[in-house]
Design a protein around this motif. Structure first.
Motif, PDB file in Angstrom:
ATOM      1  N   ASN A  64      34.392 -31.978   8.911  1.00 39.13           N
ATOM      2  CA  ASN A  64      34.448 -32.772   7.679  1.00 39.13           C
ATOM      3  C   ASN A  64      34.237 -31.903   6.447  1.00 39.13           C
ATOM      4  OD1 ASN A  64      34.956 -35.175   9.014  1.00 39.13           O
ATOM      5  ND2 ASN A  64      32.784 -35.744   9.169  1.00 39.13           N
ATOM      6  N   THR A  65      33.316 -30.936   6.558  1.00 40.33           N
ATOM      7  CA  THR A  65      33.107 -30.023   5.427  1.00 40.33           C
ATOM      8  C   THR A  65      34.351 -29.181   5.181  1.00 40.33           C
ATOM      9  OG1 THR A  65      30.758 -29.888   5.991  1.00 40.33           O
ATOM     10  CG2 THR A  65      31.623 -28.223   4.488  1.00 40.33           C
ATOM     11  N   SER A  66      34.982 -28.738   6.248  1.00 38.35           N
ATOM     12  CA  SER A  66      36.211 -27.934   6.084  1.00 38.35           C
ATOM     13  C   SER A  66      37.318 -28.766   5.457  1.00 38.35           C
ATOM     14  CB  SER A  66      36.653 -27.370   7.428  1.00 38.35           C
ATOM     15  OG  SER A  66      37.067 -28.397   8.312  1.00 38.35           O
ATOM     16  N   PHE A  67      37.390 -30.073   5.818  1.00 43.92           N
ATOM     17  CA  PHE A  67      38.386 -30.942   5.200  1.00 43.92           C
ATOM     18  C   PHE A  67      38.103 -31.102   3.709  1.00 43.92           C
ATOM     19  CE2 PHE A  67      38.701 -33.274   9.526  1.00 43.92           C
ATOM     20  CZ  PHE A  67      39.520 -32.271  10.015  1.00 43.92           C
ATOM     21  N   GLU A  68      36.842 -31.266   3.369  1.00 38.69           N
ATOM     22  CA  GLU A  68      36.492 -31.426   1.957  1.00 38.69           C
ATOM     23  C   GLU A  68      36.799 -30.151   1.170  1.00 38.69           C
ATOM     24  OE1 GLU A  68      32.500 -32.789   1.501  1.00 38.69           O
ATOM     25  OE2 GLU A  68      32.716 -34.379   2.994  1.00 38.69           O
TER      26      GLU A  68
END
Length: 1117
Positions: free
Chosen positions: A897-901
Motif C-alpha cells: 500500500n505504501t508503494s502504491f501511494e
C-alpha cells in the motif's frame, strides 16, 4: 494569364514559407510554416487520415489542391523545384522528395522511378543548374543517392549512375563539381547502414561494390591526374578549391567503403585493413597510382594536402593479400619511398593536420605490413633511421602535436612487438633505435616539467587514462633493449635523486620549515619523479609472463629498488610537507607504479619464484609478503595524511581493494601486521579521510576491501567481533538517543551518514551465506531501530538516501547469501523490517511538496530506491509471502500500500522523464506482477489503473541508450503485461464461482485490454525495435483475450492505409495467426513469435511504411 499569375503567387508564397522554415524569426513562425508546408506537400507517413493528409482545398493551403497520394505529392515537389529560384524552396522540395521516396518507393511506377532519377528530371535539372547553392546541390545529391540505393534491384538503369555522372565529369568545371559531389554522396549512401532490412541493404552494397565502385574510384583518379597535369581551366580559385575537395572526398569515400560487411565504426578504426576486392588489383598495382597520390600531396596546399594524406592512410591499409609477392614488394617499396621523400624534404609537415595524418600513415602502414617484409626492402636501414629521427623530433615537440604522438608510439610498439620473436641478428638497427627512442621519450617528458608548472602547456599527468595508453606502447619499445632503457632511466633518475637528498640537510638545518622557494623547487623535482615513476611503472607492467626473461626480471627488480628507495626517502619528510602539486603527482605516480607491479609480480598471475625478488632482497624485501607490507604501509600513510586530496584517497583505496581482490594476495594481506593494525583501527580516529565529505565513495571501497580481507579466513567470528567493536560503540550510542530532536543534531547526522556508508561498503563484498549470516546476526535486531529514527528525523535530507541504499544492500540476495535455514524465521522477520523501512520513509515523502527544481534529488530518488528494495525482496525468494496473510500479519499489505501511494504521488510524465526512476519502477512492476499482484485479495482501483497506463506507456517509451545502460523498461513492461494476461487466461479457463478482483476490474474497465493491445501492436507495426521477442510474448495473450478487437483493429488498419498497400498488409496480417492455437504453451508462443518476425520481414522487404490509424489511446482513470 490569370492561371500564370496565380501560379507565380503560389510560388512566391511557398518560397516565403520555406524561408520562414529554415531561417525563422521565431520558433512560432517556424512551426506555423512547417505546418502549412506539411499540409501542402503531405508525406502520408504520419498518423493522419489519407483523406485529410493533404491540402483538402482549405483556405490556408498554399497549393489550393487536394493531393491524394505520395506520387502526386512528389509531382508537386518537382514542380516547386522547377519553378522556384529560392534556395530554401529548392532545399525543402528536394528534402521532401527524399522522404517520399524512402517511405513510399514501392508505390511509384517503374516509369516514375526512372523519370525521377535517371530520366528527364534530376540529372537534367542538375545539368541546367550546376551553379546552385552548395547546400541545395548537397540535398539533391542525397536525393539521387537515395533513389539509386532503393531502386538498385528495380531496373538496370539505376546501375548506370557512373555513366550518367561521367557526362558531368567531361563537361564544364561547374558540372564536374556537381558530378564529383553526387558521386561521393552516392558512395557514402551505399555504405550507410540502415536499420530497416539490413540484409537487403548489404545485398545492395555488394552489388554496387562489384559493379560500380571501382569505376567511380578510377573516375576520381582521372580527375586528380587532370588537376595535376593542368588540364582543367579554372576561372577562379573557388572552382579549383571545390574540385580538389570533392575529388579527394570521392577517393576517400571509395576506400572507406565497407567491402566485407563489417560495421562502419569497425572499418573506420586505425587498426583495421581495407578489404578491397581482387578486381582492384590492377588499379592499385599500377606504378602511377602511388606516384599520383604522393605528387598530389607535394603540390596541394592545406587543407587539401591533409585530405590527400588521409587517402594515403587508407591506401596503406589495403589488405596485403590483394597482391602477389612480387607486386606487394613493389607496392611496399613505393610506399616507403614516398614516406622517405616526405621526411627528407619535411614536405608539408609544418602544417599540424598534415603532420597528424602523416603519423597516422606510419601507424597504419606498420599495422598492415609484416615486420619481415619491411626489413627486407632495399634502403630499409636509411628508411628506419629517418622514421626514428622523425619520431625523436616528434617526442621533443610533443606539446605541439599531443594527439599525434600516440600514432608514432603505435608504429614503434608494433615494430618491437614483432621484432621480439624474429630471427637472431636481424634487429641490430632496432637495438640502437630502441635506446634512442627511449632516451628521447624520457628526456622530452622531464624537460617539459618547467613549462607545465608555468602553465605554458597542458599537463598530460592530469589525464591518466590517455597517459596509460601511451605508457603501454612505450613499454614495448623500452623492454626491447631493456638494459639500455634502464641506463636511460638511471641517467635521468640519479641526478634528480641526488638533488632530492639536499632536502635532508635542509630539514636538519631549518627544523622542517619550508618556504615558498623550496616548495617551488620540490614541486619541480617531484613532478619529474612522477614522470619517471609512471614510465618505470609502464615498463614493469609491460612484462609478459611467458616471454619475459630472467634478465628482464632482474632489471624490473633494480628499477623497483630505485622506486622503493625513493619512497623511503620521501617518507622521511612526509610530516613537514603534505601539500604541493608536485607532491600530489608524486603520490599518484607511486600508486600507479604499485598497480603495475601488482599485475606483474603479485597474486595469481605472478610466478612463484621470480628473479625480481632476488634484487629486492638486497634492500630487505625478500618476497611478496614483505613488499605487500611496504605497499600497504604507504596506502595507510596516504589514508592518514591525504584526506584533503580525494584523488589520492580514491586511487589508494582502489589499489587496496585490487590487492584484496586476488585469491592468493588477500590471504597474504590477512597475515600482515600492518593489515592487522588497520583491521583493529579502521575508524576516523586513525584514518581522518573518513571524516571528509569528498571521500564518501572512497570510504565504501575502503570497507569493501576490509571486508574481503576480514573474511579471507574461515573462522572469523572472533575477529569480526573485534572489527565491529567501534561500530558497536557508535550504534549503541545512537540507539540510546530517545527522541527525533536528538537524532536531528548535526553531529549525530554526520555519524549516521558515515557509519551506514561504511556498513554498505562492508556488506557489498560479502558473497557467501556463512559470512552474511555473521553480519546479519550482529546487526539484527539490535540496531535496526536506528534506521527508523534516522529516516524519520532526516527524511528530507540526502542522509535518508544513504540509509535506504544501505538497506537495499542488506536485502539483496546476491549469490544466494540470504538463503536462511528452513527452520529459521529470519527471512520473514527481515521482510517485516523491510515493510517498516518502506512505510516509515513513505509516510514522510508522499505528501511532501517540492522546494527546488531538482525533483529527482529531492523526492524521486528515495522513491526509486524503495522500488528497488521491494524488487530485491520479491526477487530474492527468501521469504514465503503467503505466511503474512495466513497469520494476519500486515507487513506485506503495508509495504504494498505504501508503494502504491508513492507511485500515485509521482505524476506519470515524471516517471518517464527520469531514467533511473523509470528503470526501478518498471523492474518493480515486473516482479510485482509475476506473483504478488495476483495473490492480493483486492487492490485500489486508482493504483490498478495507474499501473495499466504505466505498462502501456512503458512499451511506447523505448530508448536504445537506456536499454544499453540500464536495461529496457519496455521489456519489463512487456513481461509484466504477459504475467497479467497469462493469469487472466488461466483464471477464465477455470471458471471459478467467485471471480478474481483482477477479472472484475477488466470487466468494469473494458477499454483496458484494447488499450494495452494497441500500445503493444503499435510498437510492432510502426517502430523498429530490437526487442521483438519481448513484444511478442504479451501480444499473443492480448490477441487471445481480445479476438473481436483484434479483428476490428486489423480491419480498420488495412482500410486506413493507402489503397496500393492494403492487399500487401492484409495478406501479411492473415499469416500472423497461421498455425497458432488458442493456447499459451511454449510451442505455441514460439510459433507466434516466428510468425511475427516473418510478418515484420515481409513488410520491410516490400518497403511498406504503415500509417497509424487515429486511435483513442487514453484510458479512463
Amino acid at each position: 494569364m490569370n492561371e500564370t499569375r496565380n501560379q507565380n503567387q503560389n510560388i512566391l508564397y511557398l518560397e516565403s514559407l520555406c524561408q520562414e522554415l529554415y531561417s525563422p524569426k521565431s520558433q512560432e513562425q517556424r512551426a506555423k510554416a512547417e505546418k502549412l508546408l506539411d499540409n501542402a506537400f503531405p508525406t502520408f507517413s504520419e498518423t493522419l487520415s489519407p483523406r485529410t493528409n493533404g491540402s483538402n482545398g482549405l483556405p490556408n493551403n498554399p497549393l489550393g489542391v487536394k493531393i491524394q497520394s505520395p506520387t502526386e505529392s512528389s509531382m508537386y515537389c518537382q514542380w516547386l523545384l522547377e519553378n522556384s529560384t529560392s534556395p530554401y524552396a529548392q532545399l525543402f522540395a528536394s528534402a521532401r522528395l527524399k522522404s517520399l521516396v524512402l517511405d513510399h518507393y514501392s508505390m511509384f511506377t517503374s516509369k516514375q522511378k526512372l523519370e525521377l532519377s535517371m530520366g528527364s528530371f534530376l540529372f537534367n535539372y542538375l545539368a541546367v543548374h550546376p551553379d546552385y547553392q552548395p547546400f541545395v546541390l548537397s540535398s539533391l545529391a542525397q536525393l539521387i543517392a537515395t533513389i539509386t540505393k532503393v531502386g538498385w534491384f528495380e531496373d538496370d538503369e539505376f546501375k548506370n549512375i557512373t555513366n550518367e555522372l561521367s557526362k558531368f565529369i567531361q563537361s564544364t568545371v561547374d558540372h564536374r563539381i556537381v558530378g564529383l559531389q553526387v558521386l561521393s554522396t552516392v558512395v557514402a549512401e551505399m555504405n550507410q547502414q540502415s536499420p530497416r532490412n539490413m540484409a537487403r541493404q548489404r545485398k545492395t552494397a555488394i552489388g554496387f561494390r562489384d559493379s560500380e565502385l571501382l569505376d567511380i574510384f578510377r573516375l576520381g583518379l582521372v580527375v586528380l591526374r587532370q588537376i595535376l597535369n593542368g588540364e582543367m581551366a579554372f576561372t577562379n580559385d573557388n572552382q579549383e578549391r571545390r574540385v580538389k575537395e570533392y575529388c579527394l572526398i570521392l577517393l576517400r569515400n571509395c576506400l572507406a567503403f565497407d567491402f566485407i560487411g563489417t560495421t562502419p565504426d569497425e572499418s573506420g578504426e586505425d587498426v583495421g585493413s581495407i578489404q578491397v576486392t581482387s578486381s582492384w588489383r590492377s588499379t592499385i598495382e599500377d606504378q602511377t597510382f602511388l606516384q599520383t597520390m604522393f605528387e598530389a600531396y607535394k603540390r596541394f596546399q592545406p587543407p587539401h594536402s591533409s585530405q590527400v594524406m588521409e587517402v594515403l592512410v587508407q591506401i596503406s591499409s589495403i589488405r596485403r593479400s590483394l597482391f602477389n609477392e612480387e607486386e606487394r614488394s613493389k607496392f611496399l617499396h613505393a610506399l616507403m619511398q614516398g614516406i622517405n621523400e616526405i621526411i627528407i624534404g619535411s614536405i608539408g609537415l609544418s602544417d599540424l593536420d598534415n603532420y597528424h595524418e602523416f603519423c597516422r600513415l606510419l601507424s597504419r602502414f606498420r599495422s598492415t605490413y609484416q615486420w619481415s617484409e619491411i626489413t627486407e626492402k632495399s634502403g630499409y636501414s636509411d628508411w628506419i633511421d629517418l622514421v626514428a629521427d622523425f619520431t625523436i623530433k616528434g617526442f621533443n615537440s610533443w606539446q605541439f602535436v599531443p594527439n599525434s604522438i600516440q600514432y608514432l608510439l603505435t608504429f614503434w610498439s608494433k615494430m618491437y612487438s614483432s621484432a621480439g620473436s624474429s630471427r637472431p641478428g636481424s634487429t641490430n638497427k632496432l637495438d640502437i633505435i630502441s635506446s634512442k627512442l627511449t632516451e628521447a621519450y624520457i628526456s622530452s617528458k622531464i624537460q617539459s616539467v618547467e613549462q607545465i608548472l608555468n602553465g605554458s602547456i597542458d599537463d598530460p599527468l592530469e589525464n591518466e587514462d590517455a597517459l596509460i595508453d601511451d605508457l603501454e606502447m612505450f613499454a614495448n619499445i623500452a623492454r626491447y633493449k631493456y638494459d639500455e632503457s634502464q641506463k636511460s632511466i638511471n641517467n635521468v633518475f640519479q641526478p634528480i635523486f641526488n638533488q632530492y637528498k639536499v632536502w635532508e640537510l635542509y630539514t636538519q638545518m631549518n627544523a622542517g620549515i619550508v618556504d615558498d622557494s623550496y616548495t617551488q623547487f620540490f614541486d619541480t623535482i617531484e613532478t619529474k619523479f612522477a614522470w619517471l615513476m609512471y614510465m618505470i611503472g609502464g615498463m614493469v607492467g609491460g612484462r609478459q609472463t611467458y616471454i619475459s626473461t630472467e634478465d628482464q626480471d632482474l632489471i624490473d627488480g633494480e628499477l623497483t629498488c630505485q622506486i622503493l628507495q625513493l619512497m623511503d626517502m620521501n617518507e622521511q619528510w612526509n610530516a613537514p610537507r603534505t601539500s604541493g602539486s608536485g607532491y600530489e603527482k608524486f603520490e599518484l605516480a607511486l600508486i600507479y607504479f604499485f598497480q603495475q607491479f601488482r599485475k606483474s609480480y603479485i597474486g595469481e598471475s605472478a610466478q612463484r619464484v621470480s628473479k625480481v625478488y632476488s634484487k629486492l632482497s638486497d634492500i630487505g624485501y625478500n618476497d611478496q609478503s614483505m613488499l605487500l607490507n611496504a605497499i600497504i604501509q604507504r596506502i595507510a600513510k596516504n589514508l592518514e595524511g591525504w584526506s584533503h586530496s580525494s584523488k589520492i584517497i580514491q586511487r589508494s583505496v582502489t589499489l587496496f581493494n585490487d590487492l584484496a581482490g586476488g585469491y592468493s594476495s588477500v590471504r597474504l594481506l590477512r597475515k600482515l601486521d600492518i593489515v592487522q593494525y588497520i583491521l583493529r583501527n579502521h575508524t576516523i580516529k586513525n584514518f581522518p579521510f573518513l571524516d571528509t565529505t569528498n571521500n564518501l565513495r572512497s570510504r565504501m571501497i575502503y570497507y569493501s576491501a576490509l571486508s574481503r580481507i576480514l573474511f579471507a579466513e574461515d573462522n572469523v567470528e572472533r575477529d569480526f567481533e573485534n572489527f565491529v567493536k567501534p561500530w558497536d560503540i557508535t550504534l549503541t550510542e545512537l540507539g540510546a538517543l530517545n527522541s527525533l530532536d536528538a537524532f536531528r543534531q548535526p553531529a549525530v547526522k554526520a555519524t549516521i551518514s558515515g557509519i551506514f556508508r561504511d556498513l554498505r561498503g562492508f556488506l557489498s563484498a560479502i558473497q557467501s551465506r556463512k559470512n552474511f549470516l555473521v553480519f546479519f546476526e550482529w546487526f539484527y535486531p539490535q540496531y535496526i531501530p536506528i534506521l527508523y529514527y534516522a529516516l524519520e528525523a532526516w527524511d528530507n535530507d540526502p542522509l535518508a538516501i544513504a540509509i535506504l541504499k544501505f538497506f537495499l544492500e542488506f536485502v539483496n540476495n546476491r549469490s544466494q547469501r540470504l538463503n536462511f535455514d528452513i527452520s529459521s524465521p529470519n527471512g520473514i522477520l527481515l521482510f517485516r523490517e523491510t515493510s517498516k523501512v518502506i512505510s516509515t520513509y513513505g509516510r514522510q515523502i508522499i505528501g511532501r511538496p517540492f522546494n527546488s527544481q531538482d525533483k529527482y534529488a529531492e523526492k524521486y530518488k528515495g522513491i526509486s530506491i524503495c522500488f528497488s528494495i521491494l524488487t530485491k525482496s520479491f526477487a530474492g525468494r527468501y521469504v514465503n509471502f503467503g505466511v503474512f496473510e495466513l497469520y494476519g500479519d500486515k507487513a506485506l499489505e503495508i509495504a504494498l500500500n505504501t508503494s502504491f501511494e508513492m507511485m500515485l504521488c509521482v505524476p506519470f510524465d515524471d516517471i518517464l522523464m527520469y531514467p533511473k526512476l523509470s528503470k526501478t519502477f518498471y523492474d518493480w512492476l515486473d516482479t510485482f506482477t509475476n506473483e504478488h499482484m495476483m495473490a492480493l485479495s483486492s487492490m485500489n482501483s486508482n493504483a490498478f489503473l495507474y499501473i495499466m497506463r504505466a505498462l502501456a506507456e512503458g512499451i511506447q517509451q523505448f530508448d536504445i541508450l537506456l536499454q544499453f545502460l540500464h536495461g529496457s523498461q519496455c521489456s519489463a513492461a512487456c513481461s509484466a503485461i504477459d504475467h497479467i494476461c497469462t493469469f487472466v487466461i488461466q483464471q477464465t479457463a477455470k471458471q471459478k464461482p467467485k471471480q478474481h478482483w483482477l477479472l472484475s476490474y477488466l470487466t468494469q474497465y473494458p477499454n483496458i485490454l484494447p488499450y494495452l493491445f494497441t500500445a503493444n501492436f503499435s510498437a510492432v507495426l510502426f517502430e523498429e525495435r530490437q526487442n521483438q521477442w519481448s513484444l511478442s510474448r504479451p501480444l499473443l495473450c492480448l490477441i487471445l483475450l481480445n479476438p473481436d478487437y483484434w479483428e476490428q483493429y486489423t480491419r480498420n488498419l488495412v482500410l486506413y492505409q493507402l489503397p496500393e498497400r492494403r492487399d500487401i498488409l492484409a495478406k501479411a496480417l492473415s499469416s500472423l495467426m497461421q498455425d497458432v492455437e488458442i493456447s499459451l504453451i511454449s510451442k505455441n508462443r514460439d510459433r507466434f513469435t516466428q510468425n511475427l518476425s516473418t510478418f515484420k520481414r515481409e513488410l520491410t522487404n516490400d518497403n511498406v511504411i504503415l500509417v497509424a490509424p487515429p486511435m483513442d489511446m487514453k484510458m479512463t482513470m
